[in-house]
Design a protein around this motif. Sequence first.
Motif, short mmCIF file in Angstrom:
data_model
loop_
_atom_site.label_atom_id
_atom_site.label_comp_id
_atom_site.label_asym_id
_atom_site.label_seq_id
_atom_site.Cartn_x
_atom_site.Cartn_y
_atom_site.Cartn_z
N LYS A 98 -7.34 4.02 -4.08
CA LYS A 98 -6.21 3.29 -3.50
C LYS A 98 -6.22 3.30 -1.98
CE LYS A 98 -3.15 4.34 -7.45
NZ LYS A 98 -4.22 5.01 -8.23
N TYR A 99 -6.74 4.36 -1.39
CA TYR A 99 -6.69 4.44 0.07
C TYR A 99 -7.57 3.38 0.72
CZ TYR A 99 -11.28 6.62 1.03
OH TYR A 99 -12.62 6.86 1.18
N ALA A 100 -8.50 2.79 -0.05
CA ALA A 100 -9.45 1.84 0.52
C ALA A 100 -9.07 0.39 0.24
CB ALA A 100 -10.85 2.11 -0.04
N PHE A 101 -7.89 0.14 -0.30
CA PHE A 101 -7.50 -1.24 -0.62
C PHE A 101 -7.40 -2.11 0.63
CE2 PHE A 101 -5.12 -0.79 -4.96
CZ PHE A 101 -6.28 -0.29 -5.52
N GLY A 102 -6.81 -1.59 1.67
CA GLY A 102 -6.56 -2.39 2.86
C GLY A 102 -7.48 -2.03 4.02
N GLU A 103 -6.94 -2.15 5.23
CA GLU A 103 -7.70 -1.86 6.44
C GLU A 103 -7.96 -0.35 6.54
OE1 GLU A 103 -7.20 -2.51 11.29
OE2 GLU A 103 -5.93 -3.64 9.89
N GLU A 258 3.34 -0.87 4.74
CA GLU A 258 2.40 -1.16 5.82
C GLU A 258 1.57 -2.41 5.51
OE1 GLU A 258 0.58 -1.73 8.85
OE2 GLU A 258 1.82 0.09 9.00
N SER A 259 1.79 -3.47 6.27
CA SER A 259 1.09 -4.73 6.00
C SER A 259 -0.43 -4.59 6.15
CB SER A 259 1.61 -5.83 6.94
OG SER A 259 1.38 -5.48 8.29
N ARG A 260 -0.88 -3.69 7.02
CA ARG A 260 -2.32 -3.54 7.24
C ARG A 260 -3.01 -2.83 6.09
NH1 ARG A 260 -2.92 -1.38 13.36
NH2 ARG A 260 -5.14 -1.66 12.91
N PHE A 261 -2.25 -2.24 5.19
CA PHE A 261 -2.84 -1.61 4.00
C PHE A 261 -2.88 -2.58 2.81
CE2 PHE A 261 -1.50 2.92 5.40
CZ PHE A 261 -2.61 2.98 6.24
N GLU A 262 -2.38 -3.79 3.00
CA GLU A 262 -2.42 -4.76 1.91
C GLU A 262 -3.84 -5.30 1.77
OE1 GLU A 262 0.52 -7.76 2.53
OE2 GLU A 262 2.15 -6.30 2.81
N PRO A 263 -4.37 -5.31 0.55
CA PRO A 263 -5.74 -5.79 0.35
C PRO A 263 -5.82 -7.30 0.40
CG PRO A 263 -4.75 -5.27 -1.76
CD PRO A 263 -3.73 -4.89 -0.71
N LYS A 264 -7.00 -7.79 0.66
CA LYS A 264 -7.21 -9.22 0.57
C LYS A 264 -7.10 -9.65 -0.89
CE LYS A 264 -10.26 -9.58 4.59
NZ LYS A 264 -11.60 -10.00 5.09
N PRO A 265 -6.43 -10.78 -1.16
CA PRO A 265 -6.29 -11.24 -2.55
C PRO A 265 -7.64 -11.39 -3.25
CG PRO A 265 -4.87 -12.50 -1.10
CD PRO A 265 -5.72 -11.64 -0.22
N GLU A 266 -8.67 -11.76 -2.49
CA GLU A 266 -10.00 -11.94 -3.10
C GLU A 266 -10.53 -10.63 -3.66
OE1 GLU A 266 -10.23 -14.27 0.88
OE2 GLU A 266 -8.96 -12.72 -0.02
N MET A 267 -10.18 -9.51 -3.02
CA MET A 267 -10.65 -8.22 -3.51
C MET A 267 -10.01 -7.90 -4.85
SD MET A 267 -10.07 -4.43 -1.90
CE MET A 267 -10.34 -2.98 -2.93
N LEU A 268 -8.71 -8.18 -4.97
CA LEU A 268 -8.00 -7.86 -6.21
C LEU A 268 -8.47 -8.74 -7.36
CD1 LEU A 268 -4.38 -7.38 -4.83
CD2 LEU A 268 -6.11 -5.64 -5.30
N GLY A 269 -9.06 -9.88 -7.05
CA GLY A 269 -9.51 -10.79 -8.09
C GLY A 269 -10.95 -10.57 -8.53
N LEU A 270 -11.61 -9.55 -8.00
CA LEU A 270 -13.01 -9.31 -8.34
C LEU A 270 -13.15 -8.76 -9.76
CD1 LEU A 270 -14.27 -7.61 -5.04
CD2 LEU A 270 -14.79 -9.94 -5.82
N THR A 271 -13.97 -9.40 -10.56
CA THR A 271 -14.33 -8.87 -11.88
C THR A 271 -15.54 -7.95 -11.73
OG1 THR A 271 -15.88 -10.66 -12.36
CG2 THR A 271 -13.56 -11.04 -12.96
N PHE A 287 -14.95 -6.73 3.40
CA PHE A 287 -14.73 -5.33 3.74
C PHE A 287 -15.08 -4.98 5.20
CE2 PHE A 287 -16.00 -5.41 -0.86
CZ PHE A 287 -14.71 -5.26 -1.35
N ARG A 288 -15.01 -5.99 6.07
CA ARG A 288 -15.38 -5.79 7.48
C ARG A 288 -14.58 -4.65 8.12
NH1 ARG A 288 -18.04 -9.17 10.49
NH2 ARG A 288 -17.61 -10.88 9.03
N TYR A 289 -13.27 -4.59 7.83
CA TYR A 289 -12.43 -3.55 8.42
C TYR A 289 -11.93 -2.56 7.37
CZ TYR A 289 -12.49 -6.82 12.31
OH TYR A 289 -12.91 -7.66 13.32
N SER A 290 -12.64 -2.46 6.28
CA SER A 290 -12.25 -1.57 5.18
C SER A 290 -13.12 -0.32 5.18
CB SER A 290 -12.43 -2.31 3.85
OG SER A 290 -12.44 -1.41 2.77
N ALA A 291 -12.55 0.76 4.64
CA ALA A 291 -13.34 1.98 4.49
C ALA A 291 -14.55 1.76 3.57
CB ALA A 291 -12.46 3.09 3.92
N ILE A 292 -14.47 0.77 2.71
CA ILE A 292 -15.56 0.48 1.77
C ILE A 292 -16.84 0.13 2.50
CG2 ILE A 292 -16.30 -1.07 -0.11
CD1 ILE A 292 -13.38 -1.23 -0.98
#
Length: 312
Positions: A98-103, A258-271, A287-292
Amino acid sequence: MNQTASSNAHTIKRLAQQHGFAFCGISKADFLEAEAPHLEKWLNQQMHGEMGYMANHFDKRLDPRLLVDGAQTVVSLVYNYFPPTQFQPLSDSFKVSKYAFGEDYHRVIKDKMQVLWDDLQNELGEIQGRMFVDSAPVLEKAWAKMSGIGWVGKNANLIIPKQGSFYFIAELIIDLPALPDGPIRDFCGTCTRCIDACPTDAITPYVVDGSKCISYFTIELKENLPIELNKGFEDWIFGCDICQDVCPWNRHAKAHQESRFEPKPEMLGLTQGDWEDMSEELFKNLFRYSAISRTKLGGIRRNIAQAKKMRP
């Protein structure tokens, strides 16, 4: 002195709250005598695995005065990252902590701490010190525990009463006197859910063998995964939340704001298929600005292969 220290503590906590930190605790900057034998034993038993940096700066990890000249106070800060219900990946996707969902939290928390730091200077005068967000030899959970924000649970996470453990921890080590808080009691009781749920048997009470942890395998370990590894990853490909998800205290977790922790919708839609077929370009864009981004796409592909291989 006591009146000044008390006033300083009140100001620090007030400003921390204004800048979105859920809790703030204060400790006297001193040698962590109780932590020294535990850290030494953990390192001697090679529980840090290939994380060689954990064995560096042993003395500095235990004494903040070696990090900041004239240090008098350690300020522990925590910031909520528990995602709202609508921010959940697809059920048939691979799992990401969960910590890696957003920025990347390093960027977000450092920005907030800088503003807090500037406000402290304005209100309390010139302060010397340093800010830390999981980026230096600081035993952050030990300091948060000492300051009474929470206790360190059997899964070695900081647990905050009626709040849970989905919080980032940061510290200010400063040369300003501030009235310290005291620790609270341990509320884990007889519960062993985190120990029982860990698929790699990484947890014994109050100790996590980092060299067995899924988060270590999927993030920290840069080489190929051990051939003898035969425990299930349960489809985790970046980090792992199992020991937190099963913790009863996290039933109280509240969604972050925190808006900066909101993930990109495209990430949540990944199968799962999307993850397996991901291109380098898409990985960089998502994932340019993601911990991933730490693992690079090659690391994610390695983790996917291992997770699939170890399915029942």
